[in-house]
Enzyme design. Sequence first.
Site, short mmCIF file in Angstrom:
data_model
loop_
_atom_site.label_atom_id
_atom_site.label_comp_id
_atom_site.label_asym_id
_atom_site.label_seq_id
_atom_site.Cartn_x
_atom_site.Cartn_y
_atom_site.Cartn_z
N ASP A 9 0.88 -1.16 0.00
CA ASP A 9 0.00 0.00 0.00
C ASP A 9 0.93 1.22 0.00
OD1 ASP A 9 -2.43 1.55 0.55
OD2 ASP A 9 -1.58 1.81 2.56
N LEU A 10 0.43 2.39 -0.33
CA LEU A 10 1.30 3.57 -0.40
C LEU A 10 1.20 4.42 0.87
CD1 LEU A 10 3.23 5.36 -2.10
CD2 LEU A 10 1.21 6.48 -3.02
N ASP A 11 0.06 5.08 1.01
CA ASP A 11 -0.10 6.00 2.14
C ASP A 11 -0.16 5.22 3.45
OD1 ASP A 11 -0.73 8.09 3.82
OD2 ASP A 11 -2.85 8.06 3.31
N THR A 17 1.47 10.23 3.91
CA THR A 17 0.76 11.33 3.24
C THR A 17 -0.56 11.65 3.95
OG1 THR A 17 0.16 9.64 1.65
CG2 THR A 17 1.72 11.30 0.90
N LYS A 45 -8.49 6.86 6.08
CA LYS A 45 -7.31 6.14 5.58
C LYS A 45 -7.70 4.99 4.67
CE LYS A 45 -3.91 7.35 9.02
NZ LYS A 45 -3.10 6.95 10.16
N GLY A 46 -7.10 4.96 3.49
CA GLY A 46 -7.38 3.89 2.54
C GLY A 46 -8.68 4.07 1.78
N ARG A 49 -11.01 9.18 -2.71
CA ARG A 49 -11.24 10.63 -2.59
C ARG A 49 -12.73 10.95 -2.55
NH1 ARG A 49 -8.45 13.88 -7.26
NH2 ARG A 49 -6.84 12.34 -6.79
N SER A 114 -2.60 0.75 -4.26
CA SER A 114 -3.05 1.93 -3.51
C SER A 114 -4.37 2.47 -4.05
CB SER A 114 -1.96 3.01 -3.64
OG SER A 114 -2.47 4.27 -3.28
N ALA A 115 -5.12 3.16 -3.18
CA ALA A 115 -6.37 3.79 -3.61
C ALA A 115 -6.11 5.15 -4.25
CB ALA A 115 -7.29 3.96 -2.40
N SER A 116 -4.89 5.65 -4.09
CA SER A 116 -4.61 7.03 -4.51
C SER A 116 -4.46 7.20 -6.02
CB SER A 116 -3.34 7.52 -3.83
OG SER A 116 -3.00 8.80 -4.33
N ASN A 118 -2.89 9.73 -7.03
CA ASN A 118 -1.63 10.48 -7.12
C ASN A 118 -0.43 9.57 -6.87
OD1 ASN A 118 -2.79 13.22 -7.42
ND2 ASN A 118 -3.64 12.79 -5.40
N LYS A 145 -11.07 -0.70 -1.56
CA LYS A 145 -10.87 -1.60 -0.43
C LYS A 145 -12.04 -1.38 0.54
CE LYS A 145 -5.93 -0.57 -0.88
NZ LYS A 145 -4.80 0.20 -0.33
N GLU A 169 -0.12 -3.34 4.59
CA GLU A 169 -1.23 -2.39 4.63
C GLU A 169 -1.33 -1.71 5.99
OE1 GLU A 169 -4.09 -1.08 1.85
OE2 GLU A 169 -4.01 -0.70 4.01
N ASP A 170 -1.74 -0.43 5.98
CA ASP A 170 -1.92 0.27 7.26
C ASP A 170 -3.40 0.47 7.61
OD1 ASP A 170 -2.34 2.26 5.20
OD2 ASP A 170 -2.28 3.75 6.81
P1 B16 Z 1 -6.06 10.53 -3.72
P2 B16 Z 1 -3.58 4.34 0.12
C1 B16 Z 1 -5.30 6.39 0.06
O1 B16 Z 1 -4.02 5.87 -0.18
C2 B16 Z 1 -5.29 7.26 1.30
O2 B16 Z 1 -5.04 6.47 2.45
C3 B16 Z 1 -6.63 7.95 1.46
O3 B16 Z 1 -6.62 8.78 2.60
C4 B16 Z 1 -6.93 8.77 0.19
O4 B16 Z 1 -8.20 9.39 0.27
C5 B16 Z 1 -6.90 7.82 -1.02
O5 B16 Z 1 -5.63 7.19 -1.08
C6 B16 Z 1 -7.15 8.55 -2.32
O6 B16 Z 1 -6.08 9.42 -2.57
O7 B16 Z 1 -6.91 11.66 -3.30
O8 B16 Z 1 -4.58 10.88 -3.81
O9 B16 Z 1 -6.55 9.86 -4.99
O10 B16 Z 1 -3.48 4.22 1.61
O11 B16 Z 1 -4.59 3.41 -0.51
O12 B16 Z 1 -2.23 4.28 -0.55
MG MG Z 2 -2.82 3.18 3.38
#
Ligand code: B16
Ligand code: MG
Length: 218
Positions: A9-11, A17, A45-46, A49, A114-116, A118, A145, A169-170
């Site tokens: 996982d990233l964040d 972040t 978290k996770g 957006r 990751s869900a991000s 970015n 997730k 994963e966190d």
């Molecule tokens: P973005 P992960 C998640 O990252 C974050 O934990 C979560 O807080 C955030 O809303 C989500 O990514 C979306 O991120 O706005 O950058 O698309 O923990 O899945 O790496």
């Molecule tokens: Mg995470």
Amino acid sequence: MSTKGFIFDLDGVIVDTAKYHYLAWQQLAQELGISFTETQNEELKGVSRVRSLEKILAWGGVSLTEEEFNRQLQKKNKEYLTYIETMSEDELLPDVKRVLYFLKEQQQPLALGSASKNARLILHKTGLFELFDAIVDGTNVTKAKPSPEVFMVAAEQLGMAPENCIVFEDSLAGIQAANTAKMMSIGVGNSNILQQANRVIATFTELPNPELEALIHH
Ligand code: B16
Ligand code: MG
């Protein structure tokens, strides 16, 4: 040679972040007259957006038109990106670099899950982009997730069977996603929150190289 698919996982696992997401969401909440605490931020978290904004609005009892909702999402991300812009490898969480480079040296396939949206930018900023054999993020999957989709796609891209994948994963939702995918789940963070994980470490410092070798041969 033994091989496992290692999915990160990233964040919260590679970088912290969450603090930047919090600052950006807080600014948005303030402008909408919604009070929003750090404890509530834990629940984001996770979470994607879109879902995060839905939750914040529900906490404040605020509803927005679709147009305004999308405008706020864009604004939040613009604010978030101002923090990401200055990121460097100095912001990698403890021992992340050692773990990734050791696994790479052992010729283990590495993926990001990751869900991000970015994620790629953050990997470039922290100098890790080239290390990953597969990157699956918020731009590649439709189900968030605890759906196992993100990790299943990562395993597929690595060409590994789910039973031979190990997920770091966190978030609780992420641990549940890994468990549903029948992968080994390793929680990184608080063992009270991550009880459902097969194993929990506070940081990667608790996973020295001989233990990584043991995971490879598990
Ligand atoms: P973005 P992960 C998640 O990252 C974050 O934990 C979560 O807080 C955030 O809303 C989500 O990514 C979306 O991120 O706005 O950058 O698309 O923990 O899945 O790496
Ligand atoms: Mg995470």
